[in-house]
Design a protein around this motif. Sequence first.
Motif, PDB file in Angstrom:
ATOM      1  N   SER A   1      94.720  39.968   8.994  1.00  0.00           N
ATOM      2  CA  SER A   1      93.925  39.784   7.774  1.00  0.00           C
ATOM      3  C   SER A   1      93.018  41.102   7.382  1.00  0.00           C
ATOM      4  O   SER A   1      92.353  41.624   8.307  1.00  0.00           O
TER       5      SER A   1
ATOM      6  N   PHE B   1      90.462  41.031   5.367  1.00  0.00           N
ATOM      7  CA  PHE B   1      88.982  40.561   5.340  1.00  0.00           C
ATOM      8  C   PHE B   1      88.311  40.589   6.544  1.00  0.00           C
ATOM      9  O   PHE B   1      89.035  40.242   7.773  1.00  0.00           O
ATOM     10  N   ASN B   2      87.163  41.180   6.509  1.00  0.00           N
ATOM     11  CA  ASN B   2      86.516  41.556   7.692  1.00  0.00           C
ATOM     12  C   ASN B   2      87.321  42.479   8.431  1.00  0.00           C
ATOM     13  O   ASN B   2      87.307  42.336   9.867  1.00  0.00           O
TER      14      ASN B   2
ATOM     15  N   PRO C   1      95.754  39.815   2.582  1.00  0.00           N
ATOM     16  CA  PRO C   1      94.445  39.913   2.294  1.00  0.00           C
ATOM     17  C   PRO C   1      93.241  39.077   3.149  1.00  0.00           C
ATOM     18  O   PRO C   1      92.463  39.859   3.252  1.00  0.00           O
ATOM     19  N   GLY C   2      93.642  38.078   3.628  1.00  0.00           N
ATOM     20  CA  GLY C   2      92.594  37.138   4.047  1.00  0.00           C
ATOM     21  C   GLY C   2      93.392  36.042   4.975  1.00  0.00           C
ATOM     22  O   GLY C   2      94.790  35.993   4.984  1.00  0.00           O
ATOM     23  N   SER C   3      92.563  35.514   5.598  1.00  0.00           N
ATOM     24  CA  SER C   3      93.150  34.274   6.626  1.00  0.00           C
ATOM     25  C   SER C   3      93.886  33.252   6.059  1.00  0.00           C
ATOM     26  O   SER C   3      94.815  32.779   6.760  1.00  0.00           O
ATOM     27  N   LEU C   4      93.797  33.065   4.836  1.00  0.00           N
ATOM     28  CA  LEU C   4      94.479  32.036   4.171  1.00  0.00           C
ATOM     29  C   LEU C   4      95.821  32.491   3.942  1.00  0.00           C
ATOM     30  O   LEU C   4      96.696  31.600   3.692  1.00  0.00           O
ATOM     31  N   GLU C   5      96.297  33.614   3.837  1.00  0.00           N
ATOM     32  CA  GLU C   5      97.579  34.122   3.667  1.00  0.00           C
ATOM     33  C   GLU C   5      98.495  34.391   4.881  1.00  0.00           C
ATOM     34  O   GLU C   5      99.471  34.786   4.860  1.00  0.00           O
TER      35      GLU C   5
ATOM     36  N   CYS D   1      89.330  36.793  10.718  1.00  0.00           N
ATOM     37  CA  CYS D   1      87.869  36.712  11.126  1.00  0.00           C
ATOM     38  C   CYS D   1      87.227  35.922  10.204  1.00  0.00           C
ATOM     39  O   CYS D   1      87.378  36.478   8.897  1.00  0.00           O
ATOM     40  N   VAL D   2      86.744  34.740  10.380  1.00  0.00           N
ATOM     41  CA  VAL D   2      85.995  33.964   9.257  1.00  0.00           C
ATOM     42  C   VAL D   2      84.789  33.849   9.894  1.00  0.00           C
ATOM     43  O   VAL D   2      84.427  33.108  11.006  1.00  0.00           O
ATOM     44  N   ILE D   3      83.604  34.250   9.197  1.00  0.00           N
ATOM     45  CA  ILE D   3      82.149  34.026   9.524  1.00  0.00           C
ATOM     46  C   ILE D   3      81.452  33.356   8.642  1.00  0.00           C
ATOM     47  O   ILE D   3      81.341  33.406   7.503  1.00  0.00           O
TER      48      ILE D   3
ATOM     49  N   ALA E   1      78.780  34.216   6.201  1.00  0.00           N
ATOM     50  CA  ALA E   1      79.219  35.197   4.839  1.00  0.00           C
ATOM     51  C   ALA E   1      80.196  34.516   3.895  1.00  0.00           C
ATOM     52  O   ALA E   1      80.512  35.043   2.947  1.00  0.00           O
ATOM     53  N   THR E   2      80.399  33.316   4.068  1.00  0.00           N
ATOM     54  CA  THR E   2      81.162  32.509   3.260  1.00  0.00           C
ATOM     55  C   THR E   2      80.535  31.067   3.038  1.00  0.00           C
ATOM     56  O   THR E   2      80.260  30.484   3.961  1.00  0.00           O
TER      57      THR E   2
ATOM     58  N   HIS F   1      82.519  28.636   1.876  1.00  0.00           N
ATOM     59  CA  HIS F   1      83.838  27.784   2.099  1.00  0.00           C
ATOM     60  C   HIS F   1      84.456  28.031   3.504  1.00  0.00           C
ATOM     61  O   HIS F   1      85.639  28.045   3.679  1.00  0.00           O
TER      62      HIS F   1
ATOM     63  N   VAL G   1      88.452  27.740   4.911  1.00  0.00           N
ATOM     64  CA  VAL G   1      89.244  28.629   5.050  1.00  0.00           C
ATOM     65  C   VAL G   1      89.449  28.495   6.715  1.00  0.00           C
ATOM     66  O   VAL G   1      90.947  28.673   6.816  1.00  0.00           O
TER      67      VAL G   1
HETATM   68  N1  INI Z   1      89.137  35.356   4.478  1.00  0.00           N
HETATM   69  C1  INI Z   1      88.960  35.628   5.815  1.00  0.00           C
HETATM   70  O1  INI Z   1      89.801  36.119   6.429  1.00  0.00           O
HETATM   71  N2  INI Z   1      87.560  35.521   6.193  1.00  0.00           N
HETATM   72  C2  INI Z   1      86.741  34.961   5.637  1.00  0.00           C
HETATM   73  O2  INI Z   1      85.509  35.040   5.968  1.00  0.00           O
HETATM   74  C3  INI Z   1      87.031  34.738   4.159  1.00  0.00           C
HETATM   75  N3  INI Z   1      85.884  34.364   3.193  1.00  0.00           N
HETATM   76  O3  INI Z   1      84.640  34.438   3.803  1.00  0.00           O
HETATM   77  O4  INI Z   1      86.004  33.709   2.299  1.00  0.00           O
HETATM   78  C4  INI Z   1      88.289  34.654   3.548  1.00  0.00           C
HETATM   79  N4  INI Z   1      88.396  34.631   2.303  1.00  0.00           N
HETATM   80  C5  INI Z   1      89.657  35.080   1.697  1.00  0.00           C
HETATM   81  C6  INI Z   1      90.769  33.993   1.880  1.00  0.00           C
HETATM   82  O5  INI Z   1      91.360  34.221   3.175  1.00  0.00           O
HETATM   83  C7  INI Z   1      91.884  34.302   0.885  1.00  0.00           C
HETATM   84  O6  INI Z   1      92.580  35.778   0.989  1.00  0.00           O
HETATM   85  C8  INI Z   1      91.393  34.316  -0.693  1.00  0.00           C
HETATM   86  O7  INI Z   1      90.865  33.091  -0.754  1.00  0.00           O
HETATM   87  C9  INI Z   1      92.302  34.400  -1.466  1.00  0.00           C
HETATM   88  O8  INI Z   1      93.380  33.669  -1.270  1.00  0.00           O
END
Ligand code: INI
Length: 164
Positions: free
Chosen positions: A21, A23-24, A55-59, A81-83, A86-87, A89, A93
């Motif tokens: 990911s 993100f972070n 892009p982020g952990s959700l993907e 990494c999800v902290i 910093a979020t 939700h 996630v």
């Molecule tokens: N994604 C992460 O990998 N870590 C996070 O801490 C995080 N926060 O903070 O929201 C995060 N959000 C993005 C998410 O994973 C998606 O990429 C986004 O919602 C688009 O679908």
Amino acid sequence: MSQIFEGSLDGSGLRAGIVASRFNEFIVENLVRGAKRGFRMCGVPEGSVDLAYVPGSLELALAARTMADSGNYDALVCVGCVIRGATSHYDLVCSEAAKGVSQVAAQTGIPVIFAVVTTETIEQAIERSGSKAGNKGYDGALAAVEMATLARRFTPGKGRRPKK
Ligand code: INI
């Protein structure tokens, strides 16, 4: 006598993938480095380890599914990494990412390891990505090799013992 099956950390001949990911990114890059080191330590050649960014952990799960379906990989490691600080939700996630990744493993039969650092603080994330609490990416690579080699024990022609 009943049999005991175990994987090993001999990753020679395995093809692996890392899904990372963005993100972070400052934390995740250390997890990517750790995962690469883990595969190298297990004898998986560098040329047999691909890397995909999302892009982020959700993907992570969707990219892992696409890679698993390609038939090109014996095991995958998802790093992110999800902290919490910093979020808003954080819980969503973390749980959706974990659920998605384990579903891909169950649906495809390919080991897909969840090596996402989920912490309360940035300091804890740093600790788990290569400083005093190890590196979750490295651990994930070793788990991937163990699971892929375990699977091989049940694959005809690759170590399965015939039924008596
Ligand atoms: N994604 C992460 O990998 N870590 C996070 O801490 C995080 N926060 O903070 O929201 C995060 N959000 C993005 C998410 O994973 C998606 O990429 C986004 O919602 C688009 O679908």
